[in-house]
Enzyme design. Structure first.
Site, PDB file in Angstrom:
ATOM      1  N   ALA A  52       0.793  -1.231   0.000  1.00 47.16           N
ATOM      2  CA  ALA A  52       0.000   0.000   0.000  1.00 47.16           C
ATOM      3  C   ALA A  52       0.834   1.294   0.000  1.00 47.16           C
ATOM      4  CB  ALA A  52      -0.979  -0.025   1.175  1.00 47.16           C
ATOM      5  N   ARG A  91      -5.944  -0.103  -7.685  1.00 49.73           N
ATOM      6  CA  ARG A  91      -5.976  -1.089  -6.602  1.00 49.73           C
ATOM      7  C   ARG A  91      -6.835  -0.534  -5.455  1.00 49.73           C
ATOM      8  NH1 ARG A  91      -1.173  -4.622  -5.233  1.00 49.73           N
ATOM      9  NH2 ARG A  91      -2.969  -5.901  -4.681  1.00 49.73           N
ATOM     10  N   ASP A 239      -3.371  -2.720   4.593  1.00 54.27           N
ATOM     11  CA  ASP A 239      -3.726  -1.961   3.387  1.00 54.27           C
ATOM     12  C   ASP A 239      -4.700  -0.845   3.689  1.00 54.27           C
ATOM     13  OD1 ASP A 239      -2.566  -4.439   2.047  1.00 54.27           O
ATOM     14  OD2 ASP A 239      -2.911  -2.984   0.425  1.00 54.27           O
ATOM     15  N   ASN A 249      -5.852  -6.506   5.074  1.00 53.54           N
ATOM     16  CA  ASN A 249      -4.478  -6.849   4.674  1.00 53.54           C
ATOM     17  C   ASN A 249      -4.562  -8.078   3.765  1.00 53.54           C
ATOM     18  OD1 ASN A 249      -1.596  -6.325   4.885  1.00 53.54           O
ATOM     19  ND2 ASN A 249      -1.463  -8.240   6.015  1.00 53.54           N
TER      20      ASN A 249
HETATM   21  O1  MRU Z   1      -1.167  -7.322  -3.048  1.00 53.79           O
HETATM   22  P1  MRU Z   1      -0.028  -6.643  -2.362  1.00 53.79           P
HETATM   23  O2  MRU Z   1       1.277  -7.346  -2.518  1.00 53.79           O
HETATM   24  O3  MRU Z   1       0.046  -5.173  -2.723  1.00 53.79           O
HETATM   25  O4  MRU Z   1      -0.426  -6.718  -0.819  1.00 53.79           O
HETATM   26  C1  MRU Z   1       0.423  -6.134   0.125  1.00 53.79           C
HETATM   27  C2  MRU Z   1       0.000  -6.320   1.537  1.00 53.79           C
HETATM   28  O5  MRU Z   1      -1.017  -6.930   1.825  1.00 53.79           O
HETATM   29  C3  MRU Z   1       0.822  -5.651   2.576  1.00 53.79           C
HETATM   30  O6  MRU Z   1       0.788  -6.362   3.777  1.00 53.79           O
HETATM   31  C4  MRU Z   1       0.295  -4.235   2.839  1.00 53.79           C
HETATM   32  O7  MRU Z   1       0.136  -3.521   1.646  1.00 53.79           O
HETATM   33  C5  MRU Z   1       1.171  -3.474   3.759  1.00 53.79           C
HETATM   34  S1  MRU Z   1       2.720  -3.087   3.018  1.00 53.79           S
HETATM   35  C6  MRU Z   1       3.607  -2.125   4.107  1.00 53.79           C
END
Ligand code: MRU
Length: 345
Positions: A52, A91, A239, A249
């Site tokens: 995120a 996203r 997220d 998340n």
């Molecule tokens: O689909 P992604 O790889 O973007 O998902 C990422 C996550 O779920 C992380 O745990 C979240 O974004 C926190 S990153 C500091």
């Protein structure tokens, strides 16, 4: 062995955004160059950049690059709206994406009266400030979170909430990194994180790079290790965090939180305040991104399911706040009930 240079997945420049291609890790370290907002949007959708906070930084630079492409018309709010909605449509669950775009829009409004060259310089500076502040926030939250980690702690994590998911240093892995730096000797159990294997490909890679002990497990092994008292704490990123502490998340996080509760293991969330969504009362309103079924039907591009079988692919789940022991932000450690504490009261 000399410490490797600090890891960042994004390089911001006057005419481009360079992204460490996270689809290729750990096999190859390749950088993708984006020169306008549409290229940035595609890189976010295709997960060249992910996590995120990193998505938010990329989108901020994308908005700047989009305005740069427009020249003097970049100061026109309607023209900017089109760029913003393209980036915002990539996203939906990542709160930092919308937070960063709102902040860039605020800067654009504040500086819209300036000559075009100066206007663009201010937008570029805003995107860079968002990147730098993210690293500063991660280092601060890591100092708070490290206090919750005992010497030699066995930490289970999910997905990748590391330097690769942020401007640098990381959130959950920032806490791990800090505990390592102060000599507490943490060891990490990393869930592989199907379908896209961020745990296996990214978390294992970035921890090994920094010399932090990490053992990879499949997602289904978490209960086994918790049941055998081999996990001291579960530590994940976020997220989007609703006002009451409900946390979106990577899919699988909710199950880990329930397992941790069943075994009496603390479940910690680490995230900068840019991940907080104060306008969202609870997790029921979180928009969950659904990605292409092909990601589930295949592993690393190789089809593993029979032809004709459908697959579901929600990319995130929501952990109810009652399963969360603490939420760590750059402001400190928030304990239940989260509402007032997260609101900064
Ligand atoms: O689909 P992604 O790889 O973007 O998902 C990422 C996550 O779920 C992380 O745990 C979240 O974004 C926190 S990153 C500091």
């Amino acid at each position: 062995m000399a410490k490797p240079p600090d890891l960042t997945p994004l390089r911001l420049a006057e005419d481009r955004l360079e992204l460490l291609d996270q689809r290729k890790l750990p096999g190859a370290e390749e950088w993708v160059v984006c020169r306008d907002a549409d290229e940035v949007a595609r890189a976010i959708e295709e997960m060249v950049v992910r996590g995120a906070p990193a998505i938010g930084i990329a989108a901020a630079q994308g908005l700047y690059l989009g305005c740069r492409r427009l020249g003097a018309r970049g100061r026109d709010a309607a023209a900017r709206d089109r760029i913003r909605s393209r980036l915002a449509g990539t996203r939906p669950t990542a709160r930092n994406l919308f937070w960063a775009l709102e902040r860039m829009e605020g800067a654009a409004r504040d500086h819209g009266h300036l000559p075009s060259g100066e206007f663009l310089r201010r937008l570029q500076a805003e995107a860079e400030a968002i990147r730098q502040e993210d690293v500063t926030a991660n280092r601060a939250l890591a100092q708070h979170g490290e206090q919750l980690v005992a010497a030699g702690a066995r930490i289970l994590t999910h997905c990748n909430a590391g330097a690769l998911a942020t401007g640098g240093y990381g959130t959950a892995l920032g806490v791990v990194r800090r505990a390592h730096e102060v000599g507490k000797g943490p060891v990490v159990l990393a869930c592989e994180t199907r379908p896209l294997l961020q745990g296996a490909r990214l978390t294992a890679w970035e921890l090994a790079r920094d010399g932090i002990p990490v053992t990879l497990i499949t997602d289904g092994m978490a209960a086994h290790f918790m049941g055998r008292q081999q996990v001291d704490v579960v530590l994940v990123g976020a997220d989007r965090i609703a006002a009451n502490g409900d946390t979106a998340n990577k899919v699988g996080t909710y199950g880990l939180a329930m397992l941790a509760a069943a075994h009496g293991i603390p479940f910690l969330v680490a995230a900068p305040t840019s991940t907080l969504d104060a306008a969202l009362a609870d997790g029921a309103g979180v928009v969950i991104e659904h990605r292409h079924p092909a990601e589930v039907l295949s592993v690393a591009g190789i089809r593993v399911a029979p032809a004709g079988v459908p697959a579901a692919n929600p990319a995130f789940d929501v952990t109810p706040h009652r399963y969360i022991s603490a939420i760590i932000t750059e402001r400190g450690v928030h304990r239940p009930p989260f509402g007032r504490s997260l609101a900064g009261e």
